[in-house]
Structures are given as structure tokens and as C-alpha cells.
Scaffold this motif. Structure first.
Motif, mmCIF file in Angstrom:
data_model
loop_
_atom_site.group_PDB
_atom_site.id
_atom_site.type_symbol
_atom_site.label_atom_id
_atom_site.label_comp_id
_atom_site.label_asym_id
_atom_site.label_seq_id
_atom_site.Cartn_x
_atom_site.Cartn_y
_atom_site.Cartn_z
ATOM 1 N N VAL A 32 18.311 16.436 -59.166
ATOM 2 C CA VAL A 32 17.728 17.210 -58.059
ATOM 3 C C VAL A 32 16.270 17.466 -58.418
ATOM 4 C CG1 VAL A 32 17.803 19.349 -56.744
ATOM 5 C CG2 VAL A 32 19.928 18.286 -57.505
ATOM 6 N N THR A 33 15.362 16.835 -57.698
ATOM 7 C CA THR A 33 13.930 16.936 -57.978
ATOM 8 C C THR A 33 13.280 17.925 -57.021
ATOM 9 O OG1 THR A 33 13.225 15.229 -56.411
ATOM 10 C CG2 THR A 33 14.018 14.488 -58.586
ATOM 11 N N PRO A 34 12.038 18.332 -57.307
ATOM 12 C CA PRO A 34 11.333 19.195 -56.346
ATOM 13 C C PRO A 34 11.241 18.573 -54.961
ATOM 14 C CG PRO A 34 10.184 19.206 -58.448
ATOM 15 C CD PRO A 34 11.266 18.162 -58.559
ATOM 16 N N TRP A 35 11.168 17.238 -54.890
ATOM 17 C CA TRP A 35 11.081 16.578 -53.586
ATOM 18 C C TRP A 35 12.384 16.739 -52.810
ATOM 19 C CZ3 TRP A 35 8.324 15.222 -57.753
ATOM 20 C CH2 TRP A 35 6.952 14.969 -57.564
ATOM 21 N N ASP A 36 13.509 16.660 -53.510
ATOM 22 C CA ASP A 36 14.802 16.859 -52.838
ATOM 23 C C ASP A 36 14.908 18.278 -52.284
ATOM 24 O OD1 ASP A 36 15.857 14.260 -53.546
ATOM 25 O OD2 ASP A 36 16.050 15.032 -55.584
#
Length: 219
Positions: free
Chosen positions: A17-21
Motif C-alpha cells: 500500500v503506497t501513498p499513491w494507493d
């Protein structure tokens, strides 16, 4: 220890889970909060303010270096789980969010191979192909999307836009008409239909469409 909870950062790393997600999820919720029936609720203003604050907190994290680290994390996880369609899709979206559509195309292609009967991968592949100028292939996949899901208005919109770019506006107008029949209050379709009519030099008709778009979306 079965009673120990993972720290948030460690859980995000394991789940990729990335900041973009997170940003994408919050943006989607934020858009929904700004539309009825949510705007009628008593705590609407507070919820919108809270969501806007979360979005603002994420923006500084979305750097070029962080994007590279996130992509590498996806690749590592895909090396262990090559058929995980969620990972392929989220990696493709990460590339797109950072303007790297050429890198997104093979991820969407792989996702389409994994889910050949789902309309979503066809749509995203067709859209990405259009962004890299491969319009004939993009048109094929967008039409395949509409075969699988005839009411996919996003695919109609993208197909119409690509046809206008290829100077085939006359073919695009009925596609935007079909999208408007399904979602007559979507300002985008009025705007894009007006662009297609303007490309055909039918100048009076697009003015009405532009007025309708402004009425629906004053911003």
C-alpha cells in the motif's frame, strides 16, 4: 507473538500500500462526498475538511524517489506472486500517476491476460495505449470493453476522445450521445461532445452543450 499488531508502515509494506494507493482512495471518497446525497448530511462540511486534510498530508510523500521505491516494492512482490492481478493493476496506476504510460501498458496487458473476460483491464489498456499514441490498438480494446460492458460510459468517453484526436469527430458524436443517455448530468460528456461538434465546425450546437456543462459544473 500472535498477540502483536504490525505497525502501520510494516503492514503497508507487506500489503504493498503506497501513498499513491491511499491518495487515490481518498480522492475518490472526496469526490463522492462533494455530491448528493452526502452534501445533504449534517456533518458533511467536517467530513470534507477531514478528507482534504488527509489528501494534503499525502502529497509531500509522493516524490519521484518515493515512486521509484514503490515500483521496486511492487516488482519484488510480483516476483513472488506473478499472477496477482491487484499488484499488476496498482503498479500500472502508479506508473500512470507519475506520467509513465509506456511502462503502464505492459502491466495492463498482463492484467488483461489474467482477466480476459473482465471489462476493466480492457478499458485501462485501451486508455493507456491512446496515451502513447497507439490509437488503433486503443480503439480495439475500448470497443472490446463495450462488448463486455455496453454501459461502460468511461470507455465511451475515452473512445470518443481518441476518435476526435484522430480527426474522426463524426464517429465520436454518437458515442458521446450514448454516454449522455446513460448519464445526462455528467458535465464531461457535454463538454467532450461540444468539442467533437466544434471539430466538425457545427458551431451553434457546441455552445448549447458548453452552457449545459457549465450549469452542471459551475467550476
Amino acid at each position: 507473538d500472535r498477540g502483536t499488531w504490525l505497525a502501520a508502515d510494516e503492514a503497508h509494506a507487506q500489503l504493498v500500500v503506497t501513498p499513491w494507493d491511499r491518495y487515490r482512495v481518498y480522492q475518490n471518497v472526496f469526490r463522492r462526498e462533494t455530491q448528493p446525497p452526502f452534501t445533504w448530511q449534517s456533518n458533511h462540511a467536517a467530513r470534507v475538511q477531514s478528507m482534504a486534510a488527509k489528501i494534503a498530508q499525502l502529497r509531500p510523500m509522493m516524490t519521484r524517489a518515493a515512486a521509484g521505491e514503490a515500483a521496486e516494492l511492487y516488482r519484488q512482490r510480483l516476483a513472488r506472486h506473478p499472477d496477482d492481478f491487484y499488484l499488476h493493476g496498482n503498479l500500472a496506476k502508479l506508473f500512470e500517476d507519475n506520467g509513465n504510460f509506456p511502462a503502464a501498458v505492459p502491466e495492463w496487458e498482463q492484467l488483461q491476460r489474467l482477466l480476459p473476460y473482465h471489462f476493466g483491464p480492457c478499458y485501462y489498456l485501451g486508455k493507456a495505449l491512446g496515451r502513447v499514441g497507439r490509437y488503433e490498438e486503443g480503439e480495439k480494446w475500448l470497443k472490446r470493453t463495450l462488448e463486455l460492458r455496453p454501459d461502460a460510459v468511461e470507455a465511451m468517453d475515452e473512445l470518443g476522445l481518441q476518435l476526435v484526436r484522430r480527426k474522426r469527430a463524426a464517429e465520436a458524436v454518437p458515442i458521446f450521445d450514448a454516454a449522455l443517455q446513460l448519464q445526462p448530468k455528467d458535465a464531461r460528456f457535454h463538454l467532450h461532445r461540444a468539442d467533437a461538434l466544434a471539430a466538425l465546425e457545427r458551431h451553434e450546437e457546441p455552445i448549447a452543450g458548453l452552457r449545459q456543462a457549465i450549469q452542471l459544473r459551475p467550476d
